[in-house]
Design an enzyme around this catalytic site. Structure first.
Site, PDB file in Angstrom:
ATOM      1  N   SER A 123       0.817  -1.211   0.000  1.00  0.00           N
ATOM      2  CA  SER A 123       0.000   0.000   0.000  1.00  0.00           C
ATOM      3  C   SER A 123       0.851   1.261   0.000  1.00  0.00           C
ATOM      4  CB  SER A 123      -0.893  -0.001   1.250  1.00  0.00           C
ATOM      5  OG  SER A 123      -1.506   1.252   1.445  1.00  0.00           O
ATOM      6  N   GLU A 125       0.184   3.675   1.716  1.00  0.00           N
ATOM      7  CA  GLU A 125       0.217   4.138   3.105  1.00  0.00           C
ATOM      8  C   GLU A 125       1.552   3.798   3.771  1.00  0.00           C
ATOM      9  OE1 GLU A 125      -1.926   5.802   5.170  1.00  0.00           O
ATOM     10  OE2 GLU A 125      -3.389   6.214   3.596  1.00  0.00           O
ATOM     11  N   TYR A 147      -1.973   0.511  10.374  1.00  0.00           N
ATOM     12  CA  TYR A 147      -2.180  -0.150   9.084  1.00  0.00           C
ATOM     13  C   TYR A 147      -0.934  -0.039   8.217  1.00  0.00           C
ATOM     14  CZ  TYR A 147      -3.844  -0.742   4.275  1.00  0.00           C
ATOM     15  OH  TYR A 147      -3.983  -1.132   2.967  1.00  0.00           O
TER      16      TYR A 147
END
Length: 325
Positions: A123, A125, A147
């Site tokens: 990801s 992120e 996360y």
């Protein structure tokens, strides 16, 4: 075999693989998974298999049962806001779940004798508080949520198993990708669903958090094509998948209201501090040059088309639910 078969990516990927003649298995947790019925209706060609990323023996059993050529690990606790509230669960599923699946593949013979190819859903992120812009495969990670931290572990352990055991294992570092199948808890679908309901007179206000973070938004249906392409190469490599264009949350809101024909969107939108993250990621924009050059992949749906697609879908869905269609 696809983990996360009930999510937007899992469903688009299953359709893609089915169109290419694959036999598709979907891993589902528990006997009473509420989304199993949806998969049966929407993707009747998918054979569901029981398994849990928190339980290694169940993953080994699932691999022995299905004997897959390719495994796509798309399952995760993927809602960033929830990861702050359930950090340990996020680490266990989104992080250690990757390790368990890799270990299951290794135990099932995922190298020379039974060369299972593994795709890990990494990801954007992971970049978090970005070290350079745009972000590419070599950009250092600085995650800003549980996360993101869990995804970094999943990404790095995939590289480790590739280097240590010769597994065909690769990661796609996908930037934000959305669709009409996005869950209502995600900000983009929250926006388009609220716009649809405001358009139909079913509600008047959309409550959001920070409107200034910038994201690189693409269409999930385009991005699953890149996942498949990664596993067709002779050697496994990691790839950033992104549009290379960035928009603020504010821009997404404006585009959605505009497409629905609603002027002066500001009077319908309020901000609530409860929806602000403890640590925000301010800017994400990806450089997918490597994917363009080595995979021949490029996105087909642009930002405005994506927003329009989602708004139109939610107007149809909410009209039907309200008996207006």
């Amino acid at each position: 075999m696809i983990t996360g078969i009930t999510g937007q990516d899992g469903r688009y990927l299953a359709e893609l693989l089915n169109s290419k003649g694959y036999e598709v298995f979907g891993l589902v947790k528990g006997q009473n998974n509420p989304r199993v019925e949806l998969i049966g209706q929407e993707l009747p060609f998918v054979e569901l298999v029981s398994g849990d990323l928190q339980d290694l023996p169940s993953l080994v059993a699932a691999l022995e049962q299905t004997q897959p050529h390719e495994v796509y690990n798309l399952a995760a606790i993927s809602f960033v806001a929830l990861s702050f509230k359930q950090a340990e669960l996020t680490a266990n599923v989104t992080g250690l779940g990757v390790l368990r699946m890799l270990e299951a593949i290794r135990m099932a013979g995922g190298s020379q004798n039974n060369p299972i190819r593994f795709y890990q859903a990494s990801s954007s992120e992971m970049f978090g508080k970005v070290r350079e812009t745009p972000q590419r495969e070599t950009t250092p990670f600085y995650p800003r949520s549980p996360y993101g931290v869990a995804k970094v572990f999943g990404h790095d352990i995939t590289v480790n198993y590739r280097d240590s055991y010769g597994l065909y294992a690769c990661s796609g570092i996908l930037f934000n990708h959305e669709s009409p199948r996005r869950g209502l808890e995600f900000v983009t679908r929250k926006i388009t669903n609220a716009v649809a309901r405001i358009k139909l007179g079913l509600q008047d206000t959309l409550v959001l958090g920070d409107l200034e973070p910038r994201r690189d938004w693409g269409f999930a249906g385009d991005y699953v094509q890149a996942m498949w392409q990664m596993l067709q190469r002779d050697e496994p490599e990691d790839f950033v998948i992104a549009t290379g264009k960035t928009h603020r949350v504010r821009d997404f809101v404006a585009a959605a209201f505009t497409h629905a024909g609603i002027e002066d969107w500001e009077r319908h939108v309020t901000q609530d501090p409860r929806f602000f993250r403890p640590a925000e990621v301010d800017l994400l924009v990806g450089d997918a040059t490597k994917a363009h050059e080595k995979l021949g992949w490029k996105p087909e749906v642009d930002f405005d088309q994506l927003v329009a697609m989602m708004v139109d879908n939610d107007i149809e869905v909410e009209s039907r639910k309200a008996g207006l269609a």
